[in-house]
Structures are given as structure tokens and as C-alpha cells.
Write a protein that holds these residues in place. Structure first.
Motif, PDB file in Angstrom:
ATOM      1  N   HIS A 155       0.450  -4.596  -7.855  1.00  0.00           N
ATOM      2  CA  HIS A 155      -0.429  -3.559  -8.476  1.00  0.00           C
ATOM      3  C   HIS A 155       0.309  -2.595  -9.712  1.00  0.00           C
ATOM      4  O   HIS A 155      -0.515  -2.293 -10.585  1.00  0.00           O
ATOM      5  CB  HIS A 155      -1.190  -2.629  -7.574  1.00  0.00           C
ATOM      6  N   SER A 171       0.408  -4.780  -2.640  1.00  0.00           N
ATOM      7  CA  SER A 171      -0.784  -4.873  -1.366  1.00  0.00           C
ATOM      8  C   SER A 171      -0.294  -6.063  -0.804  1.00  0.00           C
ATOM      9  O   SER A 171      -0.268  -7.137  -1.220  1.00  0.00           O
ATOM     10  CB  SER A 171      -2.045  -4.940  -2.139  1.00  0.00           C
ATOM     11  N   THR A 180      -0.428  -0.986   2.131  1.00  0.00           N
ATOM     12  CA  THR A 180       0.239  -0.677   0.888  1.00  0.00           C
ATOM     13  C   THR A 180       1.687  -0.377   1.164  1.00  0.00           C
ATOM     14  O   THR A 180       2.137   0.300   1.904  1.00  0.00           O
ATOM     15  CB  THR A 180      -0.567   0.632   0.444  1.00  0.00           C
ATOM     16  N   HIS A 211      -5.867   1.250   1.228  1.00  0.00           N
ATOM     17  CA  HIS A 211      -6.552   2.246  -0.109  1.00  0.00           C
ATOM     18  C   HIS A 211      -5.455   2.782  -0.795  1.00  0.00           C
ATOM     19  O   HIS A 211      -5.839   3.221  -1.976  1.00  0.00           O
ATOM     20  CB  HIS A 211      -7.699   3.063   0.788  1.00  0.00           C
ATOM     21  N   GLU A 212      -4.436   3.127  -0.442  1.00  0.00           N
ATOM     22  CA  GLU A 212      -3.535   3.758  -0.935  1.00  0.00           C
ATOM     23  C   GLU A 212      -2.778   3.165  -2.013  1.00  0.00           C
ATOM     24  O   GLU A 212      -2.050   3.590  -2.981  1.00  0.00           O
ATOM     25  CB  GLU A 212      -2.147   4.502  -0.048  1.00  0.00           C
ATOM     26  N   LYS A 214      -4.166   2.220  -4.672  1.00  0.00           N
ATOM     27  CA  LYS A 214      -4.715   2.847  -5.814  1.00  0.00           C
ATOM     28  C   LYS A 214      -4.446   4.478  -5.984  1.00  0.00           C
ATOM     29  O   LYS A 214      -4.710   5.035  -6.944  1.00  0.00           O
ATOM     30  CB  LYS A 214      -6.168   2.581  -5.973  1.00  0.00           C
ATOM     31  N   SER A 215      -4.404   4.960  -4.677  1.00  0.00           N
ATOM     32  CA  SER A 215      -4.365   6.511  -4.942  1.00  0.00           C
ATOM     33  C   SER A 215      -2.711   7.094  -4.760  1.00  0.00           C
ATOM     34  O   SER A 215      -2.792   8.124  -5.212  1.00  0.00           O
ATOM     35  CB  SER A 215      -4.870   7.030  -3.542  1.00  0.00           C
ATOM     36  N   ALA A 216      -1.769   6.312  -4.391  1.00  0.00           N
ATOM     37  CA  ALA A 216      -0.586   6.783  -4.310  1.00  0.00           C
ATOM     38  C   ALA A 216       0.326   7.296  -5.825  1.00  0.00           C
ATOM     39  O   ALA A 216      -0.281   6.470  -6.828  1.00  0.00           O
ATOM     40  CB  ALA A 216       0.453   5.654  -3.664  1.00  0.00           C
ATOM     41  N   VAL A 217       0.602   8.240  -5.692  1.00  0.00           N
ATOM     42  CA  VAL A 217       1.191   8.817  -7.085  1.00  0.00           C
ATOM     43  C   VAL A 217       2.612   8.887  -7.107  1.00  0.00           C
ATOM     44  O   VAL A 217       3.368   9.283  -6.256  1.00  0.00           O
ATOM     45  CB  VAL A 217       0.695  10.299  -7.083  1.00  0.00           C
ATOM     46  N   ASN A 229       4.083  10.827  -3.882  1.00  0.00           N
ATOM     47  CA  ASN A 229       2.978  11.784  -3.230  1.00  0.00           C
ATOM     48  C   ASN A 229       3.732  13.103  -2.886  1.00  0.00           C
ATOM     49  O   ASN A 229       3.770  13.594  -1.776  1.00  0.00           O
ATOM     50  CB  ASN A 229       2.322  11.334  -2.151  1.00  0.00           C
TER      51      ASN A 229
END
Length: 241
Positions: A155, A171, A180, A211-212, A214-217, A229
Motif C-alpha cells: 500500500h 496488507s 497489516t 484496518h491499520e 490505512k491508519s498507520a502513520v 505511530n
């Protein structure tokens, strides 16, 4: 007649050498602590299978009397074919493993039909069976833990400031769910070899819920530290020391 005999002798020798290529390259990488990857894996395994099928058809049609060199090649071909298939157990392409197994089946048929019984044939059979058991165990292990039927989707890739490392956000869909996963890999291979290259194994630094992805920084603090994170991960262990 001499030309035909020479060709029928050369076929199993060439097949044996071609099947031995990948296991030798893998072994070299293993001894040096690197992973070997083929540039065109599917092409290589298809070429092996085509030659194996062609050899089987030629032997079944012509029914030659194998000379000493031919018998020696057939003697080695069976365990080598299984060792070759072992190299594709952890492949990202299940097709590569299936084709390698088809290739091994052709070689085993040649081995059974055209190699006279002897103590050496019995020893070769034992080695082949042991390697086949190992192949089956690794395959089942891969099915359970996802290394065989695993779909990996990349991704995001973020290079370190100096470009030496790459953080890869993936993924991974396996038999029992989707995770993830974040890997660190070196951007450049450690060395090139025939039909492939040697790389330092990727280092997994993070695993989380699906789902992480898309949300992991992610961000790089410096050339050797990745922030995920708000947590720091050192990546120098991915380098060959």
C-alpha cells in the motif's frame, strides 16, 4: 545412431544441471546470510518443466538404453528435482511451486522407468523420499502460517532520507485472516548472480489489524530510525554486518 545416442545422453544431463541451478544459488545465499530471489521466477520454472516433459516424452517414444553418463544423471536427477521444488515452497507465486512439482513428477517417472535397480538407486530413492517429506512438512507449515497461500498487497513505500532503506506497508491476506505488516528492506541488492540477486532479508518491524494499513502513520526520524505511530524502530539490523 551415434547422434541420437548423444542427444539422449545429453538431455538428462542438461535437465539435471538446470534443476541444480536454483538450489545452488539458494545455498550460496543461505551460507552468506542473504536471500536469493530470481528475476523471472515463473519463466525459469516453466523452462525447467518444459525440458522435463520433453525429456520424458522423448524417452518414452525412443526407449533408449541409458549409458553410464545417462544413468548417473538420472540417479542424481530425482533428489535434485525435489530440492529444486523446495526452493519454491515459500514463493509468492503458488504456480511456481505447482510447476516445479510437475517437473519433479516427470523426472521421477524417468527415474523409475529408465534407471536399472541398484544400491545407488535405492540410496537415491531414500534421499528423494526424505526431501519429499521435508517438502510436505514445509508446505503444510506454510498453509497453516500463511507463507504458501498468502496474498501480499503493498500500500505504501517510504524511502529513508539517504535512500538506503525502504519502509513497506503491506496488507497480508492469509488462511486465517488479514494483517497489516510493515517491513524494512534495503533498497539495493547486496550482489547479483545468474538470473537473480542476493538481498539482506526484510525485517518485519510491525504487525497489526487489517484496518491499520490505512491508519498507520510512518515517518523517518533519520537514516536508521523509522517512526510508526510515535514509536521508534531502529533498522540497522537489516544491514549485513
Amino acid at each position: 545412431m551415434k547422434a541420437k545416442n548423444a542427444i539422449m545422453t545429453a538431455i538428462p544431463i542438461v535437465l539435471c544441471l538446470l534443476l541444480l541451478l536454483v538450489p545452488i544459488l539458494e545455498l550460496v545465499g543461505l551460507c552468506k546470510g542473504y536471500e536469493f530471489s530470481l528475476n523471472n521466477e515463473l519463466v525459469i520454472v516453466i523452462v525447467q518443466a518444459v525440458l522435463a516433459v520433453g525429456a520424458l516424452v522423448a524417452f518414452l517414444v525412443i526407449k533408449p538404453e541409458p549409458n553410464l553418463a545417462c544413468r548417473a544423471a538420472l540417479l542424481l536427477a530425482a533428489p535434485i528435482a525435489v530440492a529444486n521444488a523446495l526452493c519454491f515452497v515459500d514463493s509468492e507465486s503458488v504456480a511456481s511451486l505447482i510447476i516445479a512439482l510437475i517437473c519433479g513428477g516427470c523426472v521421477f517417472t524417468l527415474y523409475i522407468r529408465f534407471l536399472p535397480d541398484s544400491n545407488l538407486k535405492a540410496a537415491s530413492a531414500v534421499i528423494s523420499v526424505l526431501l519429499t517429506i521435508l517438502l510436505a512438512v514445509l508446505f503444510v507449515w506454510g498453509l497453516i502460517y500463511g507463507s504458501v497461500i498468502k496474498q501480499k498487497t503493498v500500500h505504501e513505500e517510504i524511502a529513508s532520507p539517504n535512500g538506503e532503506y525502504i519502509a513497506v506497508v503491506c496488507s497480508e491476506k492469509a488462511l486465517f485472516g488479514t494483517d497489516t505488516v510493515i517491513y524494512i528492506r534495503k533498497a539495493a541488492p547486496e550482489g547479483k548472480a545468474l538470473f537473480g540477486s542476493y538481498r539482506v532479508p526484510d525485517m518485519q518491524v510491525y504487525e497489526g489489524e487489517d484496518h491499520e494499513v490505512k491508519s498507520a502513520v510512518l515517518s523517518w526520524l533519520d537514516d536508521e530510525t523509522l517512526i510508526i505511530n510515535d514509536r521508534a524502530y531502529r533498522v540497522v539490523k537489516t544491514a549485513k554486518e
